[in-house]
Design a protein around this motif. Structure first.
Motif, PDB file in Angstrom:
ATOM      1  N   THR A 139       0.973  -1.329   0.170  1.00 31.89           N
ATOM      2  CA  THR A 139       0.042   0.140  -0.030  1.00 31.89           C
ATOM      3  C   THR A 139       0.823   1.339  -0.144  1.00 31.89           C
ATOM      4  OG1 THR A 139      -0.507  -0.289   2.460  1.00 31.89           O
ATOM      5  CG2 THR A 139      -1.644  -1.237   1.036  1.00 31.89           C
ATOM      6  N   LEU A 141      -5.540  -6.348  -0.328  1.00 31.99           N
ATOM      7  CA  LEU A 141      -6.660  -5.643   0.505  1.00 31.99           C
ATOM      8  C   LEU A 141      -7.571  -7.197   1.011  1.00 31.99           C
ATOM      9  CD1 LEU A 141      -6.823  -1.930  -0.015  1.00 31.99           C
ATOM     10  CD2 LEU A 141      -5.340  -3.432   2.056  1.00 31.99           C
ATOM     11  N   SER A 142      -7.474  -7.336   0.439  1.00 38.57           N
ATOM     12  CA  SER A 142      -8.906  -8.693  -0.140  1.00 38.57           C
ATOM     13  C   SER A 142      -7.991  -9.614   0.867  1.00 38.57           C
ATOM     14  CB  SER A 142      -9.775  -8.660  -1.456  1.00 38.57           C
ATOM     15  OG  SER A 142     -10.231  -7.862  -1.809  1.00 38.57           O
ATOM     16  N   ARG A 146      -8.886  -7.733   4.729  1.00 40.03           N
ATOM     17  CA  ARG A 146      -9.366  -6.230   4.628  1.00 40.03           C
ATOM     18  C   ARG A 146     -10.343  -5.752   3.663  1.00 40.03           C
ATOM     19  NH1 ARG A 146      -3.990  -3.343   6.014  1.00 40.03           N
ATOM     20  NH2 ARG A 146      -4.331  -1.869   5.500  1.00 40.03           N
ATOM     21  N   ARG A 185     -13.539  -4.867   2.947  1.00 35.75           N
ATOM     22  CA  ARG A 185     -13.360  -3.258   3.347  1.00 35.75           C
ATOM     23  C   ARG A 185     -13.214  -1.997   2.214  1.00 35.75           C
ATOM     24  NH1 ARG A 185     -19.012  -1.663   2.512  1.00 35.75           N
ATOM     25  NH2 ARG A 185     -19.461  -3.170   3.790  1.00 35.75           N
ATOM     26  N   GLU A 186     -11.621  -2.065   2.930  1.00 35.27           N
ATOM     27  CA  GLU A 186     -10.983  -1.037   2.588  1.00 35.27           C
ATOM     28  C   GLU A 186     -10.903  -1.647   0.926  1.00 35.27           C
ATOM     29  OE1 GLU A 186      -7.014  -0.575   4.562  1.00 35.27           O
ATOM     30  OE2 GLU A 186      -7.598  -1.478   6.059  1.00 35.27           O
TER      31      GLU A 186
END
Length: 584
Positions: free
Chosen positions: A331, A356-357, A361, A363-364
């Protein structure tokens, strides 16, 4: 002498204003009546990077009776422009004038420029029409023109016509062979491309940089390391390893055939200057092999070696983070891209969403998709859906699934994932609804396909394949493997099978996936071999969860490393574990 001087002035023009000044001079001095000088000026204005094609068209419109070279200059300009299809429109206009004027005739150059436009614009019907014109005008004996025609057919994907043309050509030079080999590689006929390359060798035809780059591409596609190494030996003998493009292709071949350390050896020892493509190829090579640390070390060295990272450099670094679960580092790279002069594109967003998934994470990841400056493509929602299954998040899975349906995507894997999520929650009515949707929309499964190189031959397997001449022995080997891995604690991943059948039938449905057939055949071929050579398999889709479990057990029981390159990355199975650490 005056004409030679004027032609020199045209060649010396390096700005558009100089072209316009020279045009004014030609008009006032009466030189514009010279078709030779006029067409040279048109050509300079049409094709050069500082020229202006629209201005060239304006000049052309004021010529009372344009001659062949005038037309050719404009057609050549459009062929090299952002609208290459317009070159064919101009060609048709020229044909109409040629039918009523003896001063204007379509020649080999006209056809050549227009064919190059067809190759760029992927105009297959126009290519066929030009082929007819070439035959009608007796131009087929022109070897260069025939090669350009062959290249246009190849790039348009009409490989059967390209092959027929190649066989009929009265004279074939190295460019003809190169065009067909490159076309076969691009058309997913890499095996035929390699055979054609070997035929060049047999017929004693000298192979150049373009030839070996195309042939290495075929080896990369098939995972044909033995053929790739033979080509690399020729490259070194012919001193082609001084060409950076050839070296880049060699590095790519080694990484895609599963030999990332050999790729790094070529990278580290190359004597020609490394381009940004060289660095990117090596970073991506380590990334897809799951060696994130080595990939990121090279990425960090870019600036120290005077190379400015481009969009592919960042994509390779993000891919390394994605395959290793380096969320914070990844990130950080993504957030710093814009400040370093590189705007993130769809693929960069896809990497960070997947990163992220997978880390949970969701929702992010969802918020990033919704805040993108461009419309997200299906891959981003598929990443979110896949991670929703891993983390058993029904709400996010339904959001991703709805988005995919709205986009008209009917991928069988997406339906299976959603069904699995519902099944894990015991929501059997929803499972049934997903299955009904698959039937209603006539969702078709993309067939699994795997390659393995054994004893100098590429062998291809489909799911439940019985076309191989040794299929009975292969199936017996699979039964042997099943028996042994069960004793080692293997449990079939039957939840991956979306059918209303019993557990035994589900297990049988998993048994004969293409990669399992390929691995079984590979084990048959190296049984008793003294050298500890791995079994290497190339798969067109992502490896399934059951095959992943099976190969971990198999590598342990048979004491043999198994390397599978799927659509996304490499999996190295050794002593009961995988290089991906089950993070895939």
């Amino acid at each position: 002498m005056a004409r030679v001087y004027m032609e020199t002035l045209i060649q010396r023009c390096v700005t558009f204003s100089q072209i316009k000044q020279l045009q004014s001079h030609f008009l006032t001095a009466g030189h514009f009546q010279s078709s030779f000088l006029r067409s040279r000026l048109l050509d300079r204005c049409s094709v050069s990077s500082f020229g202006d094609l629209s201005h060239a068209v304006q000049i052309f419109r004021h010529i009372p009776k344009p001659l062949t070279n005038d037309w050719n200059a404009i057609i050549r300009g459009f062929a090299a422009s952002s609208q290459p299809s317009l070159a064919f429109s101009w060609f048709c206009s020229m044909l109409r004038q040629a039918s009523s004027s003896s001063m204007c005739r379509v020649d080999a150059l006209t056809c050549s420029f227009t064919l190059k436009a067809c190759a760029r614009a992927l105009c297959s019907s126009a290519t066929a029409q030009l082929h007819g014109q070439i035959n009608r005008r007796g131009l087929f004996a022109d070897a260069l023109l025939c090669t350009t025609l062959l290249d246009a057919y190849s790039k348009n994907g009409d490989l059967s016509t390209a092959q027929k043309l190649f066989d009929e050509m009265p004279v074939r030079d190295v460019a003809s062979w190169n065009a067909l080999i490159a076309g076969l590689v691009a058309g997913n006929r890499a095996n035929e491309a390699l055979e054609l390359y070997k035929r060049m060798e047999t017929e004693g035809i000298s192979r150049n940089e373009i030839t070996v780059v195309a042939a290495l591409g075929a080896c990369s596609h098939l995972g044909a390391i033995k053929e790739g190494e033979k080509i690399y030996d020729y490259i070194k003998d012919a001193n082609l390893d001084q060409n950076v493009i050839v070296v880049n292709a060699t590095i790519d071949m080694y990484t895609k055939c599963g030999f990332v350390d050999k790729a790094f050896q070529v990278f580290d020892q190359m004597t020609s200057k490394k381009s940004v493509v060289t660095w990117n190829t090596m970073i991506m090579g380590f990334a897809v092999h799951g060696e994130a640390q080595r990939a990121l070390e090279i990425f960090e060295k870019l600036n120290h070696n005077g190379i400015t990272p481009d969009d592919v450099s960042y994509l390779a670094a993000l891919t390394a983070c994605r395959h290793a679960g380096l969320v914070e580092y990844g990130t950080s790279i993504f957030n710093n891209m814009a400040s370093n002069g590189v705007e993130p594109n769809m693929k960069h967003y896809g990497c960070v969403v997947d990163l992220l998934s997978r880390a949970g994470r969701l929702r992010e990841a969802h918020d990033i998709i919704c805040s993108m400056p461009m419309l997200p493509d299906p891959v981003l929602w598929q990443s979110l859906l896949g991670a929703s299954e891993i983390h058993k998040n029904v709400e996010m899975a339904e959001i991703a699934s709805r988005k995919l349906i709205e986009m008209g995507v009917n991928n069988d894997g997406d339906f299976v994932l959603l069904s699995n999520i519902y099944a894990a929650q015991g929501r059997w009515k929803d499972v049934g609804r997903v299955r009904d949707d698959m039937e209603t929309k006539q969702v078709k499964k993309v067939p699994g396909l795997s390659y393995i190189e054994a004893q100098g031959t590429i062998h291809k397997f489909y799911n439940s394949d019985k076309s191989h001449q040794q299929w009975r022995e292969i199936y017996e080997k699979i039964d042997e493997i099943r028996f042994k891995i069960r004793e080692d604690g293997y449990v079939a991943q039957t939840g991956l099978v979306l059918h209303d059948i019993g557990e035994e039938e589900k297990e049988n449905a998993l048994c004969y996936h293409s990669e399992k057939l390929a691995v079984a055949y590979g084990l048959m071929m190296i049984d008793g071999a003294e050298e500890e050579s791995p079994v290497r398999v190339i798969k067109n889709l992502r490896i399934c969860g059951d095959c992943h479990v099976v190969f971990k057990h198999t590598s342990k029981i048979y004491k043999r490393e198994i390397i599978v390159r799927d659509r996304v990355r490499f999996h190295r199975f050794k002593d009961g574990s995988c290089s991906c650490r089950d993070y895939w």
